[in-house]
Scaffold this active site. Structure first.
Site, PDB file in Angstrom:
ATOM      1  N   LYS A 109       0.858  -1.067  -0.002  1.00 58.96           N
ATOM      2  CA  LYS A 109      -0.007  -0.015  -0.032  1.00 58.96           C
ATOM      3  C   LYS A 109       0.965   1.113  -0.223  1.00 58.96           C
ATOM      4  CE  LYS A 109      -4.103   1.944   2.717  1.00 58.96           C
ATOM      5  NZ  LYS A 109      -4.766   1.541   3.848  1.00 58.96           N
TER       6      LYS A 109
ATOM      7  N   SER B  46     -10.054  -1.137   7.070  1.00 59.50           N
ATOM      8  CA  SER B  46      -9.556  -0.779   5.761  1.00 59.50           C
ATOM      9  C   SER B  46      -8.693  -1.912   5.110  1.00 59.50           C
ATOM     10  CB  SER B  46      -8.416   0.609   6.094  1.00 59.50           C
ATOM     11  OG  SER B  46      -9.049   1.630   5.987  1.00 59.50           O
TER      12      SER B  46
ATOM     13  N   SER C  89      -9.714   1.489   2.968  1.00 60.82           N
ATOM     14  CA  SER C  89      -8.816   2.373   2.025  1.00 60.82           C
ATOM     15  C   SER C  89      -7.597   1.529   1.348  1.00 60.82           C
ATOM     16  CB  SER C  89      -8.122   3.462   3.043  1.00 60.82           C
ATOM     17  OG  SER C  89      -7.125   2.834   3.911  1.00 60.82           O
TER      18      SER C  89
END
Length: 494
Positions: A92, A198, A174
């Site tokens: 990420k 997330s 996210s």
């Protein structure tokens, strides 16, 4: 692709390949890590940036091929380091890598930021022999920028789409890019981060296994934060075993992250030891129907009801309608608002001075000055956090923190687990993520099926702090008996 042998075997090698299967091919000499990196790069180029245009990968590591080639040489000379040797993994975009890639949390304010050194997570992945293939798109500032920002959108990367229904189904946030990329077979696995849902959200939305570890199992050093009380990194993969392999590498204590020193038993643990096909037999599983199942559409409710029935068939003692006392309490994200400024400012002090982004205030000013590119959805939450002192001295913060801890533990997960003598609680998708997130407790989501339209649905197991061994055992037993995951239909290479 110049290499016709690779092109011919592209789908056979990559589609739904597990880490074990890739290792077998590399050990036999049928495939090299360098070839594997090329295969994933080709797939990303043709399916992520065009075709279905999932838009999940922000950038490819310029050194990935060279790293893979070096690991191939090491394999020949010394043998593999372990299960991750030569395996391409995506990270990420809020996880530092001390290489030629950027770490921006999806923000244009940090688009030129290159970390000076690896995060603890990246360092241990490299130590295990993983190839860090690239960085994935994410909801900007981990969805702590503004109200109403779509999951998977960032001003740097644009909108990530769900490969099961691009533009049709929510991709989850996210860690959207990590979820979509692994679901679309752009890498063997990925690392996401979670503050509240997330990892679990994009994992369940993309028919993946996602492990949100106990806060303290995995170091947060070198990760752009939201809030130290809830932040954690964790694996996202297509199988429980693959996720357990990654977790085994990441569960290491870090003197620079004191919360990891609260873990007295699980450091350097091999979580694949808990993969038990009979793991549900005799387990007491509570079903948190109140409120959480009410969020579901009839189609998703049908999938979850079938999953609960399967738990019973697999030998679990299912306790229906367990009630969490704090479910309907007045929750807020006030703790995050206060901690975000303090934690982000501490991180930004490590950013190179020439970027002129050294504080949350600098981020807000940058966005205002470049509003056409940066403020498509606004920055209300950033501004709200900036209004705090950044010193964590406010009475409102301390009171909210105490309230969150009490409601999530004594009136939350701890209460339910003790009251009903449970091994785990089941929630649908990520709808129950908030309470364990505030407690810092672990959860694992596993594919449970699909709606008639094809939208993925996940079943999530939650437990007490450092109960990952039990959760892995339960999740693996369910996965192996049901095998619900299927790959999205993105078409082949041209």
């Amino acid at each position: 692709m110049e290499n016709q042998r690779l092109k011919m075997f592209h789908d056979e090698v990559l589609l739904e390949a597990t880490i074990d299967e890739l290792q077998e091919r590399m050990e036999s000499g049928e495939l090299t890590s360098k070839e594997l990196v090329l295969l994933y790069m080709e797939r990303i180029g043709q399916m992520d940036r065009q075709g279905s245009a999932i838009n999940s990968v922000l950038e490819i590591n310029p050194d990935a091929l060279h790293i893979a080639a070096a690991l191939d040489g090491e394999r020949k000379k010394k043998g593999p380091r372990g299960a991750l040797h030569g395996i391409p993994v995506l990270l990420k975009d809020n996880i530092d890598t001390g290489d030629k890639m950027h770490t921006s949390a999806g923000s244009l304010a940090l688009k030129d930021h290159c970390a000076q050194k690896d995060s603890f997570v990246a360092a241990y992945l490299r130590k295990a022999g993983a190839v860090i293939l690239g960085k994935t798109n994410m909801t900007e500032w981990a969805n702590f920028m503004t109200e109403g920002m779509p999951s998977g959108y960032s001003s740097r990367g644009g909108q990530t789409l769900n490969p099961y229904g691009p533009g049709k189904f929510d991709v989850g946030g996210s860690s959207a890019g990590s979820g979509a990329a692994v679901a679309a077979n752009f890498a063997a696995a990925a690392i996401g981060t979670e503050t509240s849902g997330s990892i679990l959200s994009p994992a369940s939305q993309n028919s993946l296994v996602g492990i949100k570890p106990t806060v303290g199992l995995v170091s947060r050093t070198g990760i752009i934060p939201i809030a130290h009380s809830q932040d954690t990194a964790g694996p996202m993969a297509r199988t429980v075993k693959d996720a357990a392999i990654l977790l085994s590498v990441l569960a290491v204590s870090d003197g620079n992250d004191p919360i990891t020193l609260t873990n007295l038993d699980l450091h350097n643990r091999d979580f694949t030891e808990y993969l038990d096909q009979d793991g549900l037999k005799g387990a007491r599983i509570g079903i948190a129907r109140e409120t959480y199942f009410e969020y579901l559409s009839p189609e998703k409710l049908s999938v979850m009801n079938e999953a609960v029935a399967q738990l019973k068939e697999l030998g679990a003692e299912v306790v229906e309608e367990v009630v969490i006392p704090s479910t309907k309490a007045e929750w807020s994200y006030e703790v995050l608002t206060y901690e975000f400024k303090a934690d982000l400012n501490a991180y930004l002090r490590t950013v190179a001075p020439h970027l002129n982004i050294r504080s949350l205030a600098d981020v807000i000013d940058f966005n205002e000055e470049n509003s056409e590119k940066t403020l498509k959805y606004g920055q209300t939450i950033l501004k709200e956090s900036e209004e705090t002192s950044g010193n964590l001295t406010e009475k409102a913060y301390i009171s909210s923190l105490e309230k969150d801890i009490y409601l999530s533990t004594e009136q939350g997960i701890d209460h339910v687990m003790k009251e009903y003598n449970l091994d785990a609680i089941v929630f649908p998708n990520n709808f129950g993520a908030g309470i364990p997130a505030k407690a810092g407790y672990p959860s694992i989501t596993v594919p449970a099926g699909y709606t008639p339209e094809g939208e993925p649905v996940g079943i999530t197991f939650t437990g007490l702090a450092y109960s990952e061994p039990a959760l892995v055992k339960l999740a693996y037993a369910y996965e192996q008996a049901t095998k619900k995951r299927k790959a999205p239909e993105l078409g082949g290479l041209s």
